[in-house]
Design an enzyme around this catalytic site. Structure first.
Site, PDB file in Angstrom:
ATOM      1  N   ASP A   1       3.183   9.401  -0.914  1.00 45.71           N
ATOM      2  CA  ASP A   1       2.002   8.650  -0.492  1.00 45.71           C
ATOM      3  C   ASP A   1       1.795   7.522  -1.485  1.00 45.71           C
ATOM      4  O   ASP A   1       1.893   7.744  -2.705  1.00 45.71           O
ATOM      5  CB  ASP A   1       0.774   9.575  -0.499  1.00 45.71           C
ATOM      6  CG  ASP A   1      -0.173   9.273   0.650  1.00 45.71           C
ATOM      7  OD1 ASP A   1      -0.219   8.117   1.087  1.00 45.71           O
ATOM      8  OD2 ASP A   1      -0.868  10.202   1.095  1.00 45.71           O
TER       9      ASP A   1
ATOM     10  N   HIS B   1       0.813  -1.224   0.000  1.00 48.95           N
ATOM     11  CA  HIS B   1       0.000   0.000   0.000  1.00 48.95           C
ATOM     12  C   HIS B   1       0.842   1.266   0.000  1.00 48.95           C
ATOM     13  O   HIS B   1       0.351   2.337  -0.348  1.00 48.95           O
ATOM     14  CB  HIS B   1      -0.939  -0.003   1.218  1.00 48.95           C
ATOM     15  CG  HIS B   1      -2.028  -1.026   1.107  1.00 48.95           C
ATOM     16  ND1 HIS B   1      -3.318  -0.702   0.744  1.00 48.95           N
ATOM     17  CD2 HIS B   1      -2.018  -2.364   1.262  1.00 48.95           C
ATOM     18  CE1 HIS B   1      -4.051  -1.801   0.705  1.00 48.95           C
ATOM     19  NE2 HIS B   1      -3.281  -2.832   1.025  1.00 48.95           N
TER      20      HIS B   1
HETATM   21  P1  ADQ Z   1      -3.211   6.156   4.836  1.00 51.35           P
HETATM   22  O1  ADQ Z   1      -1.794   6.632   4.979  1.00 51.35           O
HETATM   23  O2  ADQ Z   1      -3.963   5.975   6.083  1.00 51.35           O
HETATM   24  O3  ADQ Z   1      -3.283   4.815   3.994  1.00 51.35           O
HETATM   25  P2  ADQ Z   1      -5.167   7.456   2.950  1.00 51.35           P
HETATM   26  O4  ADQ Z   1      -5.107   6.709   1.688  1.00 51.35           O
HETATM   27  O5  ADQ Z   1      -5.333   8.920   2.723  1.00 51.35           O
HETATM   28  O6  ADQ Z   1      -3.877   7.299   3.889  1.00 51.35           O
HETATM   29  O7  ADQ Z   1      -6.397   6.920   3.790  1.00 51.35           O
HETATM   30  C1  ADQ Z   1      -6.797   7.561   4.953  1.00 51.35           C
HETATM   31  C2  ADQ Z   1      -8.220   7.177   5.272  1.00 51.35           C
HETATM   32  O8  ADQ Z   1      -8.484   7.555   6.625  1.00 51.35           O
HETATM   33  C3  ADQ Z   1      -9.240   7.846   4.391  1.00 51.35           C
HETATM   34  O9  ADQ Z   1     -10.269   6.928   4.086  1.00 51.35           O
HETATM   35  C4  ADQ Z   1      -9.774   8.978   5.270  1.00 51.35           C
HETATM   36  O10 ADQ Z   1     -11.129   9.293   5.056  1.00 51.35           O
HETATM   37  C5  ADQ Z   1      -9.584   8.437   6.663  1.00 51.35           C
HETATM   38  N1  ADQ Z   1      -9.305   9.546   7.573  1.00 51.35           N
HETATM   39  C6  ADQ Z   1      -8.302  10.435   7.507  1.00 51.35           C
HETATM   40  N2  ADQ Z   1      -8.420  11.360   8.474  1.00 51.35           N
HETATM   41  C7  ADQ Z   1      -9.514  11.056   9.175  1.00 51.35           C
HETATM   42  C8  ADQ Z   1     -10.203  11.637  10.296  1.00 51.35           C
HETATM   43  N3  ADQ Z   1      -9.803  12.744  10.904  1.00 51.35           N
HETATM   44  N4  ADQ Z   1     -11.292  11.029  10.745  1.00 51.35           N
HETATM   45  C9  ADQ Z   1     -11.732   9.903  10.163  1.00 51.35           C
HETATM   46  N5  ADQ Z   1     -11.163   9.331   9.094  1.00 51.35           N
HETATM   47  C10 ADQ Z   1     -10.068   9.895   8.609  1.00 51.35           C
HETATM   48  C11 ADQ Z   1      -2.343   3.899   3.400  1.00 51.35           C
HETATM   49  C12 ADQ Z   1      -1.316   4.519   2.448  1.00 51.35           C
HETATM   50  C13 ADQ Z   1      -2.036   5.308   1.368  1.00 51.35           C
HETATM   51  C14 ADQ Z   1      -3.022   4.405   0.630  1.00 51.35           C
HETATM   52  C15 ADQ Z   1      -3.912   3.644   1.608  1.00 51.35           C
HETATM   53  C16 ADQ Z   1      -4.727   2.579   0.916  1.00 51.35           C
HETATM   54  O11 ADQ Z   1      -0.413   5.360   3.159  1.00 51.35           O
HETATM   55  O12 ADQ Z   1      -1.109   5.857   0.448  1.00 51.35           O
HETATM   56  O13 ADQ Z   1      -3.843   5.200  -0.208  1.00 51.35           O
HETATM   57  O14 ADQ Z   1      -3.141   2.995   2.612  1.00 51.35           O
HETATM   58  O15 ADQ Z   1      -3.910   1.797   0.101  1.00 51.35           O
END
Ligand code: ADQ
Length: 466
Positions: free
Chosen positions: A365, A157
């Site tokens: 990311d 990921h």
């Molecule tokens: P993350 O680094 O966690 O994931 P991301 O892909 O942006 O990053 O996912 C974050 C998730 O958490 C989103 O669904 C978002 O809605 C939720 N989230 C963020 N802040 C929040 C808050 N304050 N309250 C509730 N929910 C919140 C890792 C990798 C990424 C990759 C994903 C999936 O780092 O690059 O996209 O896995 O593969």
């Protein structure tokens, strides 16, 4: 159809539509399993006095989950240690933060063995096994050691970094060799895939074969890019939910004469939050006439508090947001609202919809699902503008966003100015193209393309890993 066994570090299934605040990975895995019969296996998130290998099974929202507890040393060495203090910074190009401690490596191997030994009795001959993320790279090797001959795939990921960075990791060859015990290894982008291929060619004299296969360590491995997406139909539904509407109305009322710029991230140094604040600071300095017309809301719940680098970035962000507000705030207005808590997914959907600009500027990311959620939440007749880091995996698909270098305060400032003054026609044109991509390349497409590619692997393993 074969059963699907999904394995990830944490097992965190959602409990109901839009109510929970689980992250992107958990949502994606739950969606992946809903249509396949199967099991989701991993750590419960609990610490037991001693590892017992006892499995807790339960069924939630159509998904069977099997979890195990870990012990304190596992948590410190495997999770906080090798996963979060070594591999995470390395994969996000922060070798200055990467710690190489022998105990971390030992803990990592030990937990991967424990996962394999506990999972082994649950595996049936026709099951397809899908392992997720950097915590579990050697799991395939450990399963092979226990005689598992099923098809096993691995999906990373986070970014696969450039070859020279990987080479800074002690025992990097061993780690990469363990990837060759899988039948299929998937990355988020073609760029990550190429970086992996370059490593294999340069470091272990591997060969690139036809049909997306690599040969090294006396084994053949299928590789591919499988960009992850959001659960687009589910998100469309929660955007229309009462909670989402309420949040939208509240935020719209708060910004009646202003445009809302929104950022939503886990509080992590890879997300570029300091650089983002500095970019907004530059925007305020360069555009005195626009200052009072904007409000930046940054939602950043704290994560990984046991790791020092996270405590430090938190302190720096507190200071920086305070400094910017101190410099520009007025009696009735603060330029930055900075909130360290989690929100429900339906509330986030409403927040995204109320925003004129989504500011998503990670330094690195794997994908970034917030960018996709922001697009999915917009009003088609009056959509907001996505400002997106060129170093997010999502930038390879979301080309109609305003792409920026997240390290450049000037580029962030200029993109904000452009986004805020963009006419409705251009906003609609860009958003339609973005929405089409987010809807088409969603989590179902991701799951199906990976599982089909894995199911297609022709030769089954006959030899056990050495
Ligand atoms: P993350 O680094 O966690 O994931 P991301 O892909 O942006 O990053 O996912 C974050 C998730 O958490 C989103 O669904 C978002 O809605 C939720 N989230 C963020 N802040 C929040 C808050 N304050 N309250 C509730 N929910 C919140 C890792 C990798 C990424 C990759 C994903 C999936 O780092 O690059 O996209 O896995 O593969």
């Amino acid at each position: 159809m074969s059963r699907l066994i999904v394995v990830s570090n944490r097992v965190n299934p959602p409990t109901g539509k839009g109510e929970e605040s689980v992250g992107g990975l958990a949502m994606a895995l739950a969606a992946a399993l809903r249509e396949y019969s199967g099991i989701w296996f991993g750590w419960s998130g609990k610490i037991a006095p001693e590892f017992t290998g006892q499995i807790q099974m339960q069924r939630t929202e159509g998904v069977t989950v099997a979890t195990i507890d870990l012990e304190e040393a596992d948590y410190q060495e495997y999770y906080n240690g090798f996963a979060n203090k070594t591999l995470w910074p390395l994969c996000h190009y922060r070798i200055d933060l990467a710690e190489y401690d022998r105990a971390f490596g030992e803990g990592y191997d030990r937990v991967n063995c424990r996962f394999a030994e506990t999972l082994r009795p649950l595996i049936e001959p026709d099951d397809i096994i899908w392992v997720h993320d950097y915590h579990l790279i050697p799991l395939g090797r450990e399963l092979r050691r226990l005689g598992v001959k099923n098809r096993i795939g691995f999906f990373l990921h986070v970014p696969w970094p450039a070859h020279q960075l990987v080479a800074t990791l002690p025992r990097h060859r061993e780690l990469v060799q363990s990837l060759f015990d899988y039948d299929l290894v998937g990355f988020q982008t073609e760029e990550n895939l190429q970086a992996f291929e370059e490593y294999v060619a340069a470091e272990v004299s591997g060969d690139k074969l036809s049909g997306g296969r690599l040969r090294a360590f006396g084994r053949t491995l299928k590789v591919g890019a499988f960009p992850i997406g959001i659960d687009a139909p589910e998100f469309a539904q929660i955007v229309r939910s009462p909670r989402a509407r309420r949040m939208h109305d509240i935020m719209s009322a708060h910004t009646v004469f202003r445009s809302l710029i929104v950022g939503v991230d886990r509080l992590d140094y890879s997300k570029g939050l300091e650089e983002r604040f500095l970019g907004f600071d530059r925007f305020l300095a360069d555009n005195p006439d626009l200052r009072r017309e904007v409000l930046m809301l940054q939602v950043a719940p704290v994560s990984r508090e046991g790791v020092e680098a996270y405590q430090e970035i938190r302190a720096r962000l507190d200071a920086l947001s305070g400094r910017i507000n101190g410099e520009y705030a007025d009696m009735d207005w603060n330029p930055i609202r900075y909130v360290n808590r989690n929100y429900r997914r339906d509330e986030l959907a409403g927040l995204y919809r109320a925003a004129r600009v989504g500011l998503v500027t990670p330094l690195r990311d794997g994908m970034n699902l917030v960018a996709k959620e922001f697009i999915a939440a917009q009003n088609p007749d009056d959509p907001g503008v996505l400002v997106l880091s060129r170093f997010a995996g999502a930038a390879h698909q979301l080309k109609e966003a305003l792409l920026v270098n997240p390290n450049s305060a000037d580029e962030i400032s200029e993109a904000l100015k452009r986004a805020l003054s963009m006419d409705q026609q251009e906003r609609i044109r860009r958003w339609r193209a973005l929405f089409e991509n987010v809807s088409r390349e969603d989590v179902t497409a991701w799951r199906d393309s990976f599982v089909h590619a894995l199911a297609d692997v022709k030769e089954r393993r006959t030899a056990l890993a050495s």
